[in-house]
Design an enzyme around this catalytic site. Structure first.
Site, PDB file in Angstrom:
ATOM      1  N   ASN A   1       5.469   0.538  -0.458  1.00  0.00           N
ATOM      2  CA  ASN A   1       6.988   0.318  -0.583  1.00  0.00           C
ATOM      3  C   ASN A   1       6.654   0.786  -3.042  1.00  0.00           C
ATOM      4  O   ASN A   1       6.616  -0.317  -2.888  1.00  0.00           O
ATOM      5  CB  ASN A   1       7.508  -0.734  -0.605  1.00  0.00           C
ATOM      6  CG  ASN A   1       9.029  -0.653  -1.245  1.00  0.00           C
ATOM      7  OD1 ASN A   1       9.790  -0.120  -2.239  1.00  0.00           O
ATOM      8  ND2 ASN A   1       9.636  -1.882  -1.229  1.00  0.00           N
TER       9      ASN A   1
ATOM     10  N   LYS B   1       8.150   1.319  -5.080  1.00  0.00           N
ATOM     11  CA  LYS B   1       9.677   0.379  -5.267  1.00  0.00           C
ATOM     12  C   LYS B   1      10.323   0.521  -7.161  1.00  0.00           C
ATOM     13  O   LYS B   1       9.973   1.747  -6.366  1.00  0.00           O
ATOM     14  CB  LYS B   1       9.806  -1.086  -5.961  1.00  0.00           C
ATOM     15  CG  LYS B   1       8.764  -2.066  -4.523  1.00  0.00           C
ATOM     16  CD  LYS B   1       8.991  -3.458  -4.439  1.00  0.00           C
ATOM     17  CE  LYS B   1       8.553  -4.146  -3.675  1.00  0.00           C
ATOM     18  NZ  LYS B   1       8.368  -5.519  -4.060  1.00  0.00           N
TER      19      LYS B   1
ATOM     20  N   HIS C   1      15.816  -3.649   2.475  1.00  0.00           N
ATOM     21  CA  HIS C   1      14.544  -4.920   2.227  1.00  0.00           C
ATOM     22  C   HIS C   1      15.173  -5.770   1.740  1.00  0.00           C
ATOM     23  O   HIS C   1      16.227  -5.710   0.698  1.00  0.00           O
ATOM     24  CB  HIS C   1      14.207  -3.695   0.616  1.00  0.00           C
ATOM     25  CG  HIS C   1      12.894  -4.159   0.335  1.00  0.00           C
ATOM     26  ND1 HIS C   1      12.569  -5.386  -0.151  1.00  0.00           N
ATOM     27  CD2 HIS C   1      11.621  -4.191   0.566  1.00  0.00           C
ATOM     28  CE1 HIS C   1      12.042  -5.491  -1.175  1.00  0.00           C
ATOM     29  NE2 HIS C   1      11.177  -5.093  -0.399  1.00  0.00           N
TER      30      HIS C   1
ATOM     31  N   GLU D   1      15.360  -7.053  -1.213  1.00  0.00           N
ATOM     32  CA  GLU D   1      16.068  -6.691  -2.715  1.00  0.00           C
ATOM     33  C   GLU D   1      17.180  -5.516  -2.367  1.00  0.00           C
ATOM     34  O   GLU D   1      18.165  -6.323  -3.268  1.00  0.00           O
ATOM     35  CB  GLU D   1      15.132  -5.244  -3.729  1.00  0.00           C
ATOM     36  CG  GLU D   1      13.696  -7.232  -4.015  1.00  0.00           C
ATOM     37  CD  GLU D   1      12.525  -6.163  -4.136  1.00  0.00           C
ATOM     38  OE1 GLU D   1      12.575  -5.251  -4.332  1.00  0.00           O
ATOM     39  OE2 GLU D   1      11.321  -6.760  -3.790  1.00  0.00           O
TER      40      GLU D   1
ATOM     41  N   GLU E   1       9.541  -9.706   6.575  1.00  0.00           N
ATOM     42  CA  GLU E   1       8.893  -9.866   5.274  1.00  0.00           C
ATOM     43  C   GLU E   1       9.658 -11.089   4.306  1.00  0.00           C
ATOM     44  O   GLU E   1      11.002 -11.195   3.979  1.00  0.00           O
ATOM     45  CB  GLU E   1       9.271  -8.339   4.309  1.00  0.00           C
ATOM     46  CG  GLU E   1       8.934  -6.957   4.610  1.00  0.00           C
ATOM     47  CD  GLU E   1       9.123  -6.277   3.113  1.00  0.00           C
ATOM     48  OE1 GLU E   1       7.133  -6.220   2.503  1.00  0.00           O
ATOM     49  OE2 GLU E   1       9.956  -5.812   2.602  1.00  0.00           O
TER      50      GLU E   1
ATOM     51  N   GLY F   1       5.884  -9.999  -3.660  1.00  0.00           N
ATOM     52  CA  GLY F   1       5.693  -9.609  -5.604  1.00  0.00           C
ATOM     53  C   GLY F   1       5.457 -11.583  -5.951  1.00  0.00           C
ATOM     54  O   GLY F   1       5.129 -11.894  -6.796  1.00  0.00           O
TER      55      GLY F   1
ATOM     56  N   SER G   1       3.046  -9.745  -0.296  1.00  0.00           N
ATOM     57  CA  SER G   1       1.999 -10.719  -1.389  1.00  0.00           C
ATOM     58  C   SER G   1       0.821  -9.594  -0.289  1.00  0.00           C
ATOM     59  O   SER G   1       0.078 -10.440  -0.445  1.00  0.00           O
ATOM     60  CB  SER G   1       1.768 -11.515  -2.237  1.00  0.00           C
ATOM     61  OG  SER G   1       2.652 -11.479  -2.256  1.00  0.00           O
TER      62      SER G   1
HETATM   63  P1  PGA Z   1       4.709  -7.454  -2.597  1.00  0.00           P
HETATM   64  O1  PGA Z   1       6.379  -6.174  -1.384  1.00  0.00           O
HETATM   65  O2  PGA Z   1       3.983  -6.775  -1.621  1.00  0.00           O
HETATM   66  O3  PGA Z   1       4.410  -6.405  -3.780  1.00  0.00           O
HETATM   67  O4  PGA Z   1       4.942  -8.351  -1.736  1.00  0.00           O
HETATM   68  C1  PGA Z   1       5.955  -6.094  -0.640  1.00  0.00           C
HETATM   69  C2  PGA Z   1       8.079  -5.745  -0.759  1.00  0.00           C
HETATM   70  O5  PGA Z   1       8.485  -5.875  -0.771  1.00  0.00           O
HETATM   71  O6  PGA Z   1       7.797  -4.748  -0.031  1.00  0.00           O
END
Ligand code: PGA
Length: 255
Positions: free
Chosen positions: A10, A12, A98, A100, A170, A176, A216
């Site tokens: 992803n 983003k 997601h 976000e 997640e 993140g 992460s």
């Molecule tokens: P990350 O994000 O691996 O940077 O923690 C995962 C995600 O939001 O899909």
């Protein structure tokens, strides 16, 4: 039951067109070297990259997906992208729900259910995301939070439709942040999700449901996460922006 693994990147809101093409080329080269046999690889760049990344990945084991799509088919929806438009770029997948999108853009379970239906109708496969925020885990209500997200988002789909859906757990506190759920924490929730899918959709769907971990996940922790019996791969954010790192996560899924 041997389920196929999926490693999805992803991106983003990162990478301009030139940078995105270079990253896609580097991932293509990695996947051609790795030749994954147990693992499907999906890259989810921003919408504007979908066509060029699909062309770059053509003939490699990796495919493309979008990070979002509209719940509607067409019309006066300025700034939106429909599932059919995504599909027409050559993409096979879309991420729905997601965290976000849920938190920053206020997408609720009802809307996410419509988006999932729109994606399936357009012939896309769906990576449906769920996960609790830190205060919910601290209050020990994380299982109920995930249950509601899955019940509200996915109830009513047929077994055939569900075979085109994978679930990504997640935990928002791990996204993140550099803090990863321990393999035990991931396994505990994944087993809960599998049991919930059995309750909602039956044993067959539950056994086949691919459940990804995200938050992460990186090359240094992917192998121990993917070794858990109910962890069927990962949805990778930050670590998907580096082709070598992402390649090593695919290698971990192949172990
Ligand atoms: P990350 O994000 O691996 O940077 O923690 C995962 C995600 O939001 O899909």
């Amino acid at each position: 039951m041997i389920r196929r693994k999926i490693v999805a990147g992803n991106w983003k809101m990162n990478m301009n067109l030139t940078e995105g093409n270079s990253l896609a080329e580097a991932v293509r080269n990695e996947t051609l070297q790795i030749k994954p046999v147990k693992t499907s690889v999906v890259l989810c760049p921003p919408f504007i990259h979908l066509k060029s990344v699909a062309a770059i990945l053509d003939g490699s084991p990796a495919m493309t997906g979008a990070q979002n799509c509209s719940h509607e088919k067409a019309g006066a929806l300025t700034g939106e992208i429909s599932a059919a438009m995504v599909k027409s770029t050559g993409a096979g997948w879309v991420i729905i729900g997601h965290s976000e999108r849920r938190t920053i853009f206020g997408e609720d379970d009802k809307l996410l259910r419509k988006k999932t239906a729109a994606a399936l109708e357009a012939g896309l496969k769906v990576i449906f995301c769920c996960g609790e925020v830190l205060p919910e885990r601290e209050k020990n209500i994380h299982f109920n939070v995930v249950r509601t997200q899955i019940e509200e988002g996915l109830s009513g789909f047929t077994a055939k439709e569900l075979s085109d859906i994978v679930i990504a757990y997640e935990p928002v506190w791990a996204i993140g942040t550099g803090v990863t759920a321990s393999p035990q924490q991931a396994q505990e929730m994944h087993a809960y999700i599998r049991e919930l899918t059995r309750e909602l959709f039956g044993a067959g769907t539950a056994a086949e449901m691919i459940i990804l971990y995200g938050g992460s996940c990186k090359a240094s922790n992917a192998a121990e996460l993917f070794a858990m019996p109910d962890v069927d791969g990962g949805l990778i954010g930050g670590a998907s922006l580096n082709a070598i790192e992402f390649g090593n996560i695919i290698r971990a899924a192949e172990l």
